[in-house]
Motif scaffolding. Structure first.
Motif, PDB file in Angstrom:
ATOM      1  N   GLN A 105       0.801  -1.123  -0.035  1.00  0.00           N
ATOM      2  CA  GLN A 105      -0.082   0.028  -0.125  1.00  0.00           C
ATOM      3  C   GLN A 105       0.945   1.357   0.003  1.00  0.00           C
ATOM      4  O   GLN A 105       0.714   2.307  -0.692  1.00  0.00           O
ATOM      5  N   LEU A 106       1.891   1.169   0.767  1.00  0.00           N
ATOM      6  CA  LEU A 106       2.610   2.296   0.851  1.00  0.00           C
ATOM      7  C   LEU A 106       3.668   2.626  -0.559  1.00  0.00           C
ATOM      8  O   LEU A 106       3.777   3.756  -0.851  1.00  0.00           O
ATOM      9  N   GLN A 107       3.958   1.447  -1.061  1.00  0.00           N
ATOM     10  CA  GLN A 107       4.615   1.697  -2.494  1.00  0.00           C
ATOM     11  C   GLN A 107       3.614   2.100  -3.553  1.00  0.00           C
ATOM     12  O   GLN A 107       4.002   3.212  -4.236  1.00  0.00           O
ATOM     13  N   GLN A 108       2.168   1.864  -3.428  1.00  0.00           N
ATOM     14  CA  GLN A 108       1.359   2.461  -4.528  1.00  0.00           C
ATOM     15  C   GLN A 108       0.990   3.855  -4.112  1.00  0.00           C
ATOM     16  O   GLN A 108       0.991   4.803  -5.089  1.00  0.00           O
ATOM     17  N   GLN A 109       0.955   4.215  -2.869  1.00  0.00           N
ATOM     18  CA  GLN A 109       0.611   5.518  -2.603  1.00  0.00           C
ATOM     19  C   GLN A 109       2.069   6.552  -3.002  1.00  0.00           C
ATOM     20  O   GLN A 109       1.569   7.508  -3.600  1.00  0.00           O
ATOM     21  N   GLU A 110       3.301   6.034  -3.004  1.00  0.00           N
ATOM     22  CA  GLU A 110       4.362   6.576  -3.182  1.00  0.00           C
ATOM     23  C   GLU A 110       4.355   6.754  -4.827  1.00  0.00           C
ATOM     24  O   GLU A 110       4.756   7.916  -5.406  1.00  0.00           O
ATOM     25  N   GLU A 111       3.910   5.866  -5.511  1.00  0.00           N
ATOM     26  CA  GLU A 111       3.665   6.055  -6.999  1.00  0.00           C
ATOM     27  C   GLU A 111       2.617   7.042  -7.388  1.00  0.00           C
ATOM     28  O   GLU A 111       3.064   7.846  -8.193  1.00  0.00           O
ATOM     29  N   ARG A 112       1.416   6.838  -6.679  1.00  0.00           N
ATOM     30  CA  ARG A 112       0.463   8.024  -6.920  1.00  0.00           C
ATOM     31  C   ARG A 112       1.172   9.538  -6.673  1.00  0.00           C
ATOM     32  O   ARG A 112       0.774  10.213  -7.414  1.00  0.00           O
ATOM     33  N   GLN A 113       1.843   9.494  -5.521  1.00  0.00           N
ATOM     34  CA  GLN A 113       2.102  10.616  -5.315  1.00  0.00           C
ATOM     35  C   GLN A 113       3.361  11.273  -6.318  1.00  0.00           C
ATOM     36  O   GLN A 113       3.293  12.329  -6.551  1.00  0.00           O
ATOM     37  N   LYS A 114       4.353  10.433  -6.914  1.00  0.00           N
ATOM     38  CA  LYS A 114       5.169  10.796  -7.802  1.00  0.00           C
ATOM     39  C   LYS A 114       4.612  11.360  -8.987  1.00  0.00           C
ATOM     40  O   LYS A 114       4.754  12.174  -9.613  1.00  0.00           O
ATOM     41  N   GLU A 115       3.317  10.356  -9.380  1.00  0.00           N
ATOM     42  CA  GLU A 115       2.471  10.748 -10.770  1.00  0.00           C
ATOM     43  C   GLU A 115       1.884  12.302 -10.132  1.00  0.00           C
ATOM     44  O   GLU A 115       1.824  13.332 -11.315  1.00  0.00           O
ATOM     45  N   ARG A 116       1.601  12.544  -9.200  1.00  0.00           N
ATOM     46  CA  ARG A 116       0.821  13.773  -8.772  1.00  0.00           C
ATOM     47  C   ARG A 116       1.779  14.895  -8.857  1.00  0.00           C
ATOM     48  O   ARG A 116       1.712  15.941  -9.363  1.00  0.00           O
ATOM     49  N   MET A 119       2.627  15.659 -12.583  1.00  0.00           N
ATOM     50  CA  MET A 119       1.592  16.420 -13.148  1.00  0.00           C
ATOM     51  C   MET A 119       1.671  17.804 -12.657  1.00  0.00           C
ATOM     52  O   MET A 119       1.428  18.938 -13.403  1.00  0.00           O
ATOM     53  N   PHE A 120       1.915  18.203 -11.113  1.00  0.00           N
ATOM     54  CA  PHE A 120       1.912  19.480 -10.638  1.00  0.00           C
ATOM     55  C   PHE A 120       3.124  20.284 -11.232  1.00  0.00           C
ATOM     56  O   PHE A 120       3.018  21.352 -11.793  1.00  0.00           O
ATOM     57  N   VAL A 121       4.327  19.683 -11.684  1.00  0.00           N
ATOM     58  CA  VAL A 121       5.336  20.329 -12.230  1.00  0.00           C
ATOM     59  C   VAL A 121       4.945  20.895 -13.668  1.00  0.00           C
ATOM     60  O   VAL A 121       5.415  21.814 -14.107  1.00  0.00           O
ATOM     61  N   GLU A 122       4.394  19.892 -14.409  1.00  0.00           N
ATOM     62  CA  GLU A 122       4.154  20.224 -15.704  1.00  0.00           C
ATOM     63  C   GLU A 122       3.126  21.409 -15.690  1.00  0.00           C
ATOM     64  O   GLU A 122       3.177  22.249 -16.473  1.00  0.00           O
ATOM     65  N   VAL A 123       2.087  21.162 -14.876  1.00  0.00           N
ATOM     66  CA  VAL A 123       1.257  22.409 -14.806  1.00  0.00           C
ATOM     67  C   VAL A 123       1.908  23.663 -14.278  1.00  0.00           C
ATOM     68  O   VAL A 123       1.611  25.008 -14.995  1.00  0.00           O
ATOM     69  N   LEU A 124       2.646  23.683 -13.467  1.00  0.00           N
ATOM     70  CA  LEU A 124       3.591  24.959 -13.001  1.00  0.00           C
ATOM     71  C   LEU A 124       4.327  25.247 -14.032  1.00  0.00           C
ATOM     72  O   LEU A 124       4.532  26.543 -14.420  1.00  0.00           O
TER      73      LEU A 124
END
Length: 184
Positions: A105-116, A119-124
């Motif tokens: 679960q922690l790995q999945q959360q970390e992967e989702r956080q990296k994706e976010r 995306m955040f950097v691209e938007v910025l």
């Protein structure tokens, strides 16, 4: 697993007192494992619960009934595996399995956080590019309009005395736009 005599000796209580506390816990739904002679066996959690009952009663903060109810609730919360699986090997295996699940679960959360984050950097970056374009447009709008050159030709350098450079500023034409266009 601890025998009743071991628990009594560790807690420094009489076996009859241990039986009394155990019976009260059983009334609250706690199931003790038993030997082939029907003697109770105690897990570390059950031992700690009985130790807590004794401490609560001796402190005078709780009655015996309140201490037993609290201890039984704590035991029920801690026992997440079936009663037949309460020995230490099964508990360890269940704990390891739970740790593995938590790691996944922690790995999945970390992967989702990296994706976010990506995306955040691209938007910025897109926003920064838009800001740069807007700033460039604003600079162009606010840039001074070059003045029209005067029709008189400047004096040649040979006519000017070389010792004093000319510091006369040309007059600014204050006529309106159409007056300057039609030269009126």
């Amino acid at each position: 697993m601890l025998t009743p005599s071991e628990v009594s000796a560790k807690l420094k209580i009489q076996p009859s007192t241990l039986r009394k506390y155990s019976a009260l816990l059983e009334q609250e739904g706690i199931q003790f494992q038993r030997t082939h002679k029907n003697a109770r066996l105690y897990t570390d959690s059950e031992y700690i619960a009985i130790e807590g009952i004794i401490a609560a009663v001796h402190s005078g903060k709780k009655s015996l009934e309140e201490a037993v109810i609290e201890a039984s609730k704590a035991l029920k919360k801690n026992v997440s595996v079936a009663p037949r699986e309460r020995d230490s090997d099964d508990i360890a295996a269940a704990t390891l399995n739970e740790v593995k699940q938590l790691r996944i679960q922690l790995q999945q959360q970390e992967e989702r956080q990296k994706e976010r984050d990506i995306m955040f950097v691209e938007v910025l970056e897109k926003m920064q590019r838009k800001i740069d374009v807007l700033e460039d447009q604003q600079k162009q709008l606010l840039a001074p309009v070059p003045e029209e050159p005067e029709l008189e030709a400047p004096k040649s350098s040979s006519q000017q005395p070389k010792s004093e450079p000319e510091t006369v500023m040309p007059k600014k034409d204050t006529r309106g736009l159409w007056a300057r266009i039609w030269n009126k």
